[in-house]
Design a protein around this motif. Sequence first.
Motif, short mmCIF file in Angstrom:
data_model
loop_
_atom_site.label_atom_id
_atom_site.label_comp_id
_atom_site.label_asym_id
_atom_site.label_seq_id
_atom_site.Cartn_x
_atom_site.Cartn_y
_atom_site.Cartn_z
N UNK A 78 33.76 27.38 -25.71
CA UNK A 78 33.18 26.05 -25.92
C UNK A 78 34.08 24.96 -25.32
N UNK A 79 35.38 25.14 -25.47
CA UNK A 79 36.33 24.16 -24.94
C UNK A 79 36.22 24.07 -23.42
N UNK A 80 36.21 25.21 -22.75
CA UNK A 80 36.12 25.22 -21.30
C UNK A 80 34.82 24.59 -20.81
N UNK A 81 33.73 24.89 -21.48
CA UNK A 81 32.43 24.37 -21.06
C UNK A 81 32.37 22.86 -21.26
N UNK A 82 32.81 22.38 -22.42
CA UNK A 82 32.77 20.93 -22.67
C UNK A 82 33.71 20.19 -21.72
N UNK A 83 34.85 20.80 -21.40
CA UNK A 83 35.78 20.17 -20.46
C UNK A 83 35.17 20.08 -19.07
N UNK A 84 34.46 21.12 -18.66
CA UNK A 84 33.78 21.08 -17.35
C UNK A 84 32.73 19.97 -17.33
N UNK A 85 31.94 19.89 -18.40
CA UNK A 85 30.95 18.80 -18.49
C UNK A 85 31.64 17.44 -18.36
N UNK A 86 32.75 17.29 -19.05
CA UNK A 86 33.49 16.04 -19.07
C UNK A 86 33.99 15.67 -17.67
N UNK A 87 34.58 16.63 -16.98
CA UNK A 87 35.12 16.38 -15.63
C UNK A 87 33.99 16.08 -14.66
N UNK A 90 32.73 12.61 -15.19
CA UNK A 90 33.68 11.56 -14.79
C UNK A 90 33.67 11.29 -13.29
N UNK A 91 33.17 12.25 -12.51
CA UNK A 91 33.22 12.10 -11.06
C UNK A 91 34.57 12.45 -10.47
N UNK A 92 35.51 12.85 -11.31
CA UNK A 92 36.82 13.28 -10.82
C UNK A 92 36.67 14.62 -10.10
N UNK A 93 37.29 14.75 -8.94
CA UNK A 93 37.22 15.97 -8.16
C UNK A 93 38.60 16.62 -8.12
N UNK A 94 38.89 17.54 -9.05
CA UNK A 94 40.23 18.14 -9.11
C UNK A 94 40.66 18.78 -7.79
N UNK A 95 39.70 19.36 -7.06
CA UNK A 95 40.04 20.04 -5.81
C UNK A 95 40.54 19.07 -4.74
N UNK A 96 40.25 17.79 -4.91
CA UNK A 96 40.68 16.79 -3.92
C UNK A 96 41.95 16.05 -4.32
N UNK A 97 42.50 16.37 -5.49
CA UNK A 97 43.68 15.68 -5.97
C UNK A 97 44.96 16.27 -5.38
N UNK A 98 45.94 15.44 -5.19
CA UNK A 98 47.24 15.91 -4.71
C UNK A 98 48.01 16.57 -5.85
#
Length: 418
Positions: A78-87, A90-98
């Motif tokens: 549940x934690x992983x799924x809700x975190x994915x929904x949250x990210x 948010x429009x944050x793209x972790x793969x594009x972050x330094x």
Amino acid sequence: MISNRRVVVTGMGALTPIGLSVQEFWDGMMQSKSGAAPIKGFDASRVDTKFACELKEFDVTKYLDRKTARRLDPFAQYALVSAKQCIDDSGLKPENLSDEEKSKIGVIFGSGIGGIQTFYEQSVINREQGPDRISPFFIPMLIPDIAAGHISMQYGFQGPNYCTVSACATGNNNLIDSYLLIKNGLADRMIAGGSEASINELGVGGFNANRALSTRNDSPETASRPFDATRDGFVMGEGAGALLLEELEVALKRGAKIYCEIVGVGLSADAHHITAPHPEGTGAILAMEMALRTADITPDKIDYVNMHGTSTPLGDIAETKAIKKVFGEHAYKMNLSSTKSMTGHLLGAAGAVEAIASILAIVNDRIPPTINFEHPDPECDLNYTFNKPQDRIVDYALSNAFGFGGHNTSVIFKKYKE
């Protein structure tokens, strides 16, 4: 003041008994929907309470591959799924972050109980087959901090990573810790939240043993009835809530949408009893007063309070007394509600999910209701927004979460204005 860094909420994710996304959760509240029903997840014939607020139609394989899911207790799923929904929200793209940006993103994600389903299953295996048959994943699946660890590994976030466990105040405590880390410059972004999956024979039986649960088996959907004179205990719920917190300038730089600002937090202890609240709500008073003080606002600024409101005979009265003490005559001018009347009590996830409910009240200028009210209690005489949502301008909302052990937490959210 701790510092002049401002903290805003830019993403949210939710798995609840009345909806498997933030939008579904909001729609369910606006429909005054009850998430309670006879238990389907296990044979409840041996426990006194035969109903709960379970997740409906949740299929983890829609979100995680089977191999990964098998190595996670449901609370971590549940934690992983809700975190994915949250990210995603948010429009944050972790793969594009330094790498530097990822080093400033942390995860504080907790659970009041942790992997109790895994504990129960592996205990049976140990008894019936012996310790050499215990899963090598038993301990990692059991410990409450593992959800935060999995979220950080999934996205490469290398900032502060842990969980705070404070029973039913857990979700709020994780939110508060995340806020303080950003406020103090120790992180720029934080994923904060809580998760719980304890609706099994051991969990329900344990809460039945200390007489905390409602036993209204003839009418499960109306059993969670905060502030009603006939309330007889809380209804167990399960699910998760996740929020992305960002330092304001960091959020503005990437053009993030901003739901609200977090402006005040409060924490205290009852120092009274392991399960019962202080009858005068002294710890709750301290937490709310601290939240108002750190927000640097007067009590009359608060428009809405999402109460802890568990539907227990003692708890609802103690919290009502505390609110009257803190807010005085303004207590009768605010809207209050307990969304647990719809979701049940999500234990360690409650604070996070109810923070989301409070934020949505600000965004939509609409108060979620307290459903199932039928019989007035003279000791509960505030405006609890009974049975139907109510339109109201909400500039400030306060959310309470309290836990066994006497833990008290309050968070104040403010409508964001440029």
